[in-house]
Scaffold this motif. Structure first.
Motif, PDB file in Angstrom:
ATOM      1  N   ASN A  22       0.354  -1.150  -0.472  1.00 21.01           N
ATOM      2  CA  ASN A  22      -0.155  -0.036   0.049  1.00 21.01           C
ATOM      3  C   ASN A  22       0.643   1.553   0.349  1.00 21.01           C
ATOM      4  O   ASN A  22       0.191   2.582  -0.818  1.00 21.01           O
ATOM      5  CB  ASN A  22      -0.935  -0.154   0.905  1.00 21.01           C
ATOM      6  N   SER A  23       1.911   1.367   0.724  1.00 22.66           N
ATOM      7  CA  SER A  23       2.370   2.316   1.198  1.00 22.66           C
ATOM      8  C   SER A  23       3.797   2.458   0.338  1.00 22.66           C
ATOM      9  O   SER A  23       5.070   3.774   0.729  1.00 22.66           O
ATOM     10  CB  SER A  23       2.478   3.060   2.060  1.00 22.66           C
ATOM     11  N   CYS A  24       4.771   0.631   0.603  1.00 25.01           N
ATOM     12  CA  CYS A  24       6.323   1.058   0.640  1.00 25.01           C
ATOM     13  C   CYS A  24       5.847   0.687  -1.286  1.00 25.01           C
ATOM     14  O   CYS A  24       5.777  -0.539  -1.305  1.00 25.01           O
ATOM     15  CB  CYS A  24       6.291   0.294   1.369  1.00 25.01           C
ATOM     16  N   LEU A  25       7.643   0.583  -1.516  1.00 29.14           N
ATOM     17  CA  LEU A  25       8.431  -0.036  -2.241  1.00 29.14           C
ATOM     18  C   LEU A  25       9.755  -0.634  -2.684  1.00 29.14           C
ATOM     19  O   LEU A  25      10.366  -0.377  -1.191  1.00 29.14           O
ATOM     20  CB  LEU A  25       8.728   0.365  -3.748  1.00 29.14           C
ATOM     21  N   PHE A  26      10.215  -1.839  -2.833  1.00 30.63           N
ATOM     22  CA  PHE A  26      11.785  -2.457  -2.309  1.00 30.63           C
ATOM     23  C   PHE A  26      11.917  -2.399  -3.724  1.00 30.63           C
ATOM     24  O   PHE A  26      11.141  -3.004  -4.538  1.00 30.63           O
ATOM     25  CB  PHE A  26      11.064  -4.195  -1.959  1.00 30.63           C
ATOM     26  N   VAL A  27      12.848  -1.558  -3.805  1.00 30.31           N
ATOM     27  CA  VAL A  27      13.860  -1.264  -4.842  1.00 30.31           C
ATOM     28  C   VAL A  27      15.066  -2.127  -5.367  1.00 30.31           C
ATOM     29  O   VAL A  27      16.086  -1.967  -3.517  1.00 30.31           O
ATOM     30  CB  VAL A  27      13.377  -0.076  -5.628  1.00 30.31           C
ATOM     31  N   GLN A  28      15.359  -2.320  -6.152  1.00 32.40           N
ATOM     32  CA  GLN A  28      16.903  -2.747  -5.958  1.00 32.40           C
ATOM     33  C   GLN A  28      17.560  -2.137  -7.571  1.00 32.40           C
ATOM     34  O   GLN A  28      16.772  -2.310  -7.902  1.00 32.40           O
ATOM     35  CB  GLN A  28      16.633  -4.159  -6.681  1.00 32.40           C
ATOM     36  N   ILE A  41      11.458   1.319  -0.085  1.00 30.01           N
ATOM     37  CA  ILE A  41      10.600   2.976   0.715  1.00 30.01           C
ATOM     38  C   ILE A  41       9.528   3.434   0.490  1.00 30.01           C
ATOM     39  O   ILE A  41       8.553   3.011   0.202  1.00 30.01           O
ATOM     40  CB  ILE A  41      11.421   3.651  -0.274  1.00 30.01           C
ATOM     41  N   PRO A  42       8.907   4.499   1.696  1.00 26.40           N
ATOM     42  CA  PRO A  42       7.613   5.352   0.797  1.00 26.40           C
ATOM     43  C   PRO A  42       7.126   5.573  -0.064  1.00 26.40           C
ATOM     44  O   PRO A  42       8.144   6.091  -1.074  1.00 26.40           O
ATOM     45  CB  PRO A  42       7.202   6.002   2.465  1.00 26.40           C
ATOM     46  N   LYS A  43       6.515   5.028  -0.385  1.00 29.24           N
ATOM     47  CA  LYS A  43       5.468   6.051  -1.866  1.00 29.24           C
ATOM     48  C   LYS A  43       5.611   7.471  -1.398  1.00 29.24           C
ATOM     49  O   LYS A  43       5.826   8.116  -2.469  1.00 29.24           O
ATOM     50  CB  LYS A  43       4.604   5.065  -2.390  1.00 29.24           C
ATOM     51  N   SER A  44       5.084   7.631  -0.740  1.00 27.12           N
ATOM     52  CA  SER A  44       4.754   9.403  -0.309  1.00 27.12           C
ATOM     53  C   SER A  44       6.384  10.066  -0.061  1.00 27.12           C
ATOM     54  O   SER A  44       7.069   8.692   0.478  1.00 27.12           O
ATOM     55  CB  SER A  44       4.011   9.378   0.854  1.00 27.12           C
ATOM     56  N   HIS A  45       6.850  10.556  -0.732  1.00 23.60           N
ATOM     57  CA  HIS A  45       7.717  12.005  -0.832  1.00 23.60           C
ATOM     58  C   HIS A  45       7.878  12.262   1.190  1.00 23.60           C
ATOM     59  O   HIS A  45       7.389  12.735   1.877  1.00 23.60           O
ATOM     60  CB  HIS A  45       7.893  13.214  -0.948  1.00 23.60           C
ATOM     61  N   LYS A  46       8.734  11.381   1.684  1.00 22.34           N
ATOM     62  CA  LYS A  46       8.648  11.381   3.492  1.00 22.34           C
ATOM     63  C   LYS A  46      10.791  11.719   3.335  1.00 22.34           C
ATOM     64  O   LYS A  46      11.742  10.834   3.583  1.00 22.34           O
ATOM     65  CB  LYS A  46       8.506  10.460   4.415  1.00 22.34           C
ATOM     66  N   ASP A  62       6.050  -5.018   7.367  1.00 24.92           N
ATOM     67  CA  ASP A  62       5.699  -6.052   6.215  1.00 24.92           C
ATOM     68  C   ASP A  62       6.857  -6.259   5.282  1.00 24.92           C
ATOM     69  O   ASP A  62       6.447  -7.407   5.012  1.00 24.92           O
ATOM     70  CB  ASP A  62       3.837  -5.851   6.013  1.00 24.92           C
ATOM     71  N   MET A  63       6.938  -5.161   4.616  1.00 17.55           N
ATOM     72  CA  MET A  63       7.402  -5.410   3.718  1.00 17.55           C
ATOM     73  C   MET A  63       9.268  -6.153   4.180  1.00 17.55           C
ATOM     74  O   MET A  63       9.638  -6.966   3.190  1.00 17.55           O
ATOM     75  CB  MET A  63       8.078  -4.032   2.687  1.00 17.55           C
ATOM     76  N   ILE A  94      19.974  11.093  -0.254  1.00 19.54           N
ATOM     77  CA  ILE A  94      18.526  11.294  -1.084  1.00 19.54           C
ATOM     78  C   ILE A  94      17.876  11.331   0.084  1.00 19.54           C
ATOM     79  O   ILE A  94      17.630  10.777   1.114  1.00 19.54           O
ATOM     80  CB  ILE A  94      18.482  10.344  -2.160  1.00 19.54           C
ATOM     81  N   PHE A  95      17.941  12.683   0.297  1.00 16.89           N
ATOM     82  CA  PHE A  95      16.503  13.410   0.910  1.00 16.89           C
ATOM     83  C   PHE A  95      14.730  12.599   0.666  1.00 16.89           C
ATOM     84  O   PHE A  95      14.934  13.638   0.792  1.00 16.89           O
ATOM     85  CB  PHE A  95      16.623  14.392   1.389  1.00 16.89           C
ATOM     86  N   HIS A  96      14.686  11.556   0.779  1.00 17.52           N
ATOM     87  CA  HIS A  96      14.118  10.627   0.181  1.00 17.52           C
ATOM     88  C   HIS A  96      13.922   9.324   1.521  1.00 17.52           C
ATOM     89  O   HIS A  96      15.056   8.489   0.992  1.00 17.52           O
ATOM     90  CB  HIS A  96      13.469  10.056  -0.635  1.00 17.52           C
ATOM     91  N   ALA A  97      13.602   9.710   2.565  1.00 18.23           N
ATOM     92  CA  ALA A  97      13.290   8.162   4.131  1.00 18.23           C
ATOM     93  C   ALA A  97      13.397   6.240   2.752  1.00 18.23           C
ATOM     94  O   ALA A  97      13.073   6.647   1.814  1.00 18.23           O
ATOM     95  CB  ALA A  97      12.067   7.880   5.074  1.00 18.23           C
ATOM     96  N   HIS A  98      14.455   5.816   3.165  1.00 15.20           N
ATOM     97  CA  HIS A  98      14.669   4.766   2.790  1.00 15.20           C
ATOM     98  C   HIS A  98      15.403   3.736   4.084  1.00 15.20           C
ATOM     99  O   HIS A  98      16.502   4.441   3.699  1.00 15.20           O
ATOM    100  CB  HIS A  98      15.443   5.042   1.251  1.00 15.20           C
ATOM    101  N   LEU A  99      14.672   2.230   3.907  1.00 18.83           N
ATOM    102  CA  LEU A  99      15.349   1.531   4.870  1.00 18.83           C
ATOM    103  C   LEU A  99      16.377   0.611   3.254  1.00 18.83           C
ATOM    104  O   LEU A  99      16.209  -0.038   3.124  1.00 18.83           O
ATOM    105  CB  LEU A  99      14.628   0.742   4.970  1.00 18.83           C
ATOM    106  N   HIS A 100      17.661   0.567   4.044  1.00 20.39           N
ATOM    107  CA  HIS A 100      18.760  -0.190   3.285  1.00 20.39           C
ATOM    108  C   HIS A 100      18.755  -1.667   4.519  1.00 20.39           C
ATOM    109  O   HIS A 100      18.735  -2.059   5.300  1.00 20.39           O
ATOM    110  CB  HIS A 100      20.508   0.549   3.695  1.00 20.39           C
ATOM    111  N   VAL A 101      18.810  -2.245   2.626  1.00 18.47           N
ATOM    112  CA  VAL A 101      18.715  -4.194   3.538  1.00 18.47           C
ATOM    113  C   VAL A 101      19.282  -4.351   2.745  1.00 18.47           C
ATOM    114  O   VAL A 101      19.805  -5.014   1.239  1.00 18.47           O
ATOM    115  CB  VAL A 101      16.820  -4.611   3.123  1.00 18.47           C
TER     116      VAL A 101
END
Length: 128
Positions: A22-28, A41-46, A62-63, A94-101
């Motif tokens: 619903n609100s997140c993507l996982f990108v590689q 990353i959240p889909k909305s700019h945070k 969940d992601m 990059i000033f858009h929240a992102h969780l490194h996995v």
């Protein structure tokens, strides 16, 4: 945020969306060095993790669970580093929240060195 590569993943031709909720993507992208690594990353700019909504926190968790299950099957890592950089002093570029996995493997040259290993060195003592 027309030019934000996390608001618009298609702007980075090397980046691909692997999973979405619903609100997140996982990108590689580039997998030459950090095999299996990616970003949630959240889909909305945070701008930072501190700006995430409760729904985004829940969807991020969940992601993360989904991504771990997938990475465990695909790469069979021996461990993980998971984390956010926040603010320029914290290493955020990059000033858009992102969780490194980041999956970790026992045959790596830096095996066993976690996120904080270099921060704890005497050279980092700023003596306030």
């Amino acid at each position: 945020m027309e030019k934000c590569v996390f608001c618009h993943p298609e702007l980075d031709g090397e980046q691909r969306v692997v999973f979405e909720n619903n609100s997140c993507l996982f990108v590689q992208k580039d997998q030459r060095i950090l095999k299996g690594s990616g970003l949630i990353i959240p889909k909305s700019h945070k701008p930072t993790v501190f700006d995430l909504s409760k729904e985004e926190w829940i969807d991020t968790q969940d992601m993360l669970i989904k991504v771990k299950k997938w990475l465990d099957q695909k790469w069979v890592p021996d461990g993980y580093n998971i984390g956010y950089n926040c603010g320029s002093a914290g290493g955020q570029h990059i000033f858009h929240a992102h969780l490194h996995v980041i999956p970790r493997f026992k045959e790596e040259p830096f095996v066993g060195q976690g996120i904080r290993h270099w921060l704890k060195k005497e050279e980092n003592n700023h003596r306030i």
